[in-house]
Scaffold this motif. Structure first.
Motif, short mmCIF file in Angstrom:
data_model
loop_
_atom_site.label_atom_id
_atom_site.label_comp_id
_atom_site.label_asym_id
_atom_site.label_seq_id
_atom_site.Cartn_x
_atom_site.Cartn_y
_atom_site.Cartn_z
N ASP A 52 -5.00 9.61 1.19
CA ASP A 52 -4.51 9.50 2.58
C ASP A 52 -5.49 8.76 3.47
O ASP A 52 -5.09 7.96 4.32
CB ASP A 52 -4.21 10.89 3.15
CG ASP A 52 -2.96 11.50 2.54
OD1 ASP A 52 -2.12 10.73 2.03
OD2 ASP A 52 -2.83 12.73 2.58
N TRP A 53 -6.79 9.00 3.29
CA TRP A 53 -7.78 8.34 4.15
C TRP A 53 -7.81 6.83 3.89
O TRP A 53 -8.03 6.04 4.80
CB TRP A 53 -9.17 8.96 3.99
CG TRP A 53 -9.79 8.77 2.63
CD1 TRP A 53 -9.68 9.61 1.56
CD2 TRP A 53 -10.61 7.68 2.22
NE1 TRP A 53 -10.37 9.11 0.50
CE2 TRP A 53 -10.96 7.91 0.88
CE3 TRP A 53 -11.07 6.53 2.84
CZ2 TRP A 53 -11.76 7.05 0.14
CZ3 TRP A 53 -11.88 5.67 2.11
CH2 TRP A 53 -12.21 5.92 0.79
N GLN A 54 -7.55 6.42 2.65
CA GLN A 54 -7.50 4.99 2.34
C GLN A 54 -6.29 4.34 2.99
O GLN A 54 -6.38 3.22 3.51
CB GLN A 54 -7.44 4.78 0.82
CG GLN A 54 -8.70 5.17 0.10
CD GLN A 54 -8.55 5.13 -1.40
OE1 GLN A 54 -7.54 5.62 -1.92
NE2 GLN A 54 -9.53 4.56 -2.09
N ARG A 56 -4.82 5.41 5.73
CA ARG A 56 -5.07 5.34 7.16
C ARG A 56 -5.98 4.16 7.51
O ARG A 56 -5.82 3.53 8.54
CB ARG A 56 -5.70 6.65 7.65
CG ARG A 56 -4.70 7.75 7.89
CD ARG A 56 -5.30 8.92 8.67
NE ARG A 56 -6.49 9.47 8.02
CZ ARG A 56 -6.47 10.46 7.12
NH1 ARG A 56 -5.32 11.00 6.78
NH2 ARG A 56 -7.60 10.91 6.59
N ASP A 57 -6.94 3.85 6.63
CA ASP A 57 -7.83 2.72 6.87
C ASP A 57 -7.07 1.39 6.95
O ASP A 57 -7.47 0.50 7.70
CB ASP A 57 -8.89 2.62 5.77
CG ASP A 57 -10.02 3.60 5.97
OD1 ASP A 57 -10.09 4.23 7.04
OD2 ASP A 57 -10.85 3.73 5.04
N ILE A 58 -6.00 1.27 6.19
CA ILE A 58 -5.24 0.02 6.24
C ILE A 58 -4.04 0.11 7.17
O ILE A 58 -3.25 -0.83 7.28
CB ILE A 58 -4.80 -0.43 4.83
CG1 ILE A 58 -3.90 0.60 4.16
CG2 ILE A 58 -5.99 -0.78 3.97
CD1 ILE A 58 -3.31 0.14 2.85
N GLY A 59 -3.89 1.26 7.84
CA GLY A 59 -2.84 1.40 8.85
C GLY A 59 -1.47 1.75 8.31
O GLY A 59 -0.46 1.38 8.89
#
Length: 85
Positions: A52-54, A56-59
């Motif tokens: 999930d954090w990856q 979120r990093d790419i939007g």
């Protein structure tokens, strides 16, 4: 060979060339579509395997990935099977 027979023969050759050219266009278009589908599928599988954090990093939200997977008919079980290979 008379002039009429020669013209008829040339016309038949021209028709055959046109049919083969059309068939070549249809097959090459189909092949390009299959390759594009495979690239999209691999991309969706890669997104589904991200944390999930990856995402979120790419939007991108997890719900968007799940919606795309559902839209293209890629089930979570298929992703797990593909990852195991």
């Amino acid at each position: 060979m008379t002039l009429y027979e020669r013209d008829d023969f040339v016309e038949r050759l021209r028709y055959r060339a046109t049919v083969w050219r059309y068939l070549k266009l249809v097959v090459s278009g189909w092949w390009a579509d299959r390759q594009a589908y495979a690239r999209r599928r691999r991309g969706m599988i890669e997104l589904a395997e991200m944390e999930d954090w990856q995402l979120r990093d790419i939007g991108v939200e997890r719900s968007e990935v799940d919606r795309l997977l559902h839209q293209y008919g890629v089930a979570r079980e298929q992703i797990k099977e593909d990852a195991a290979r």
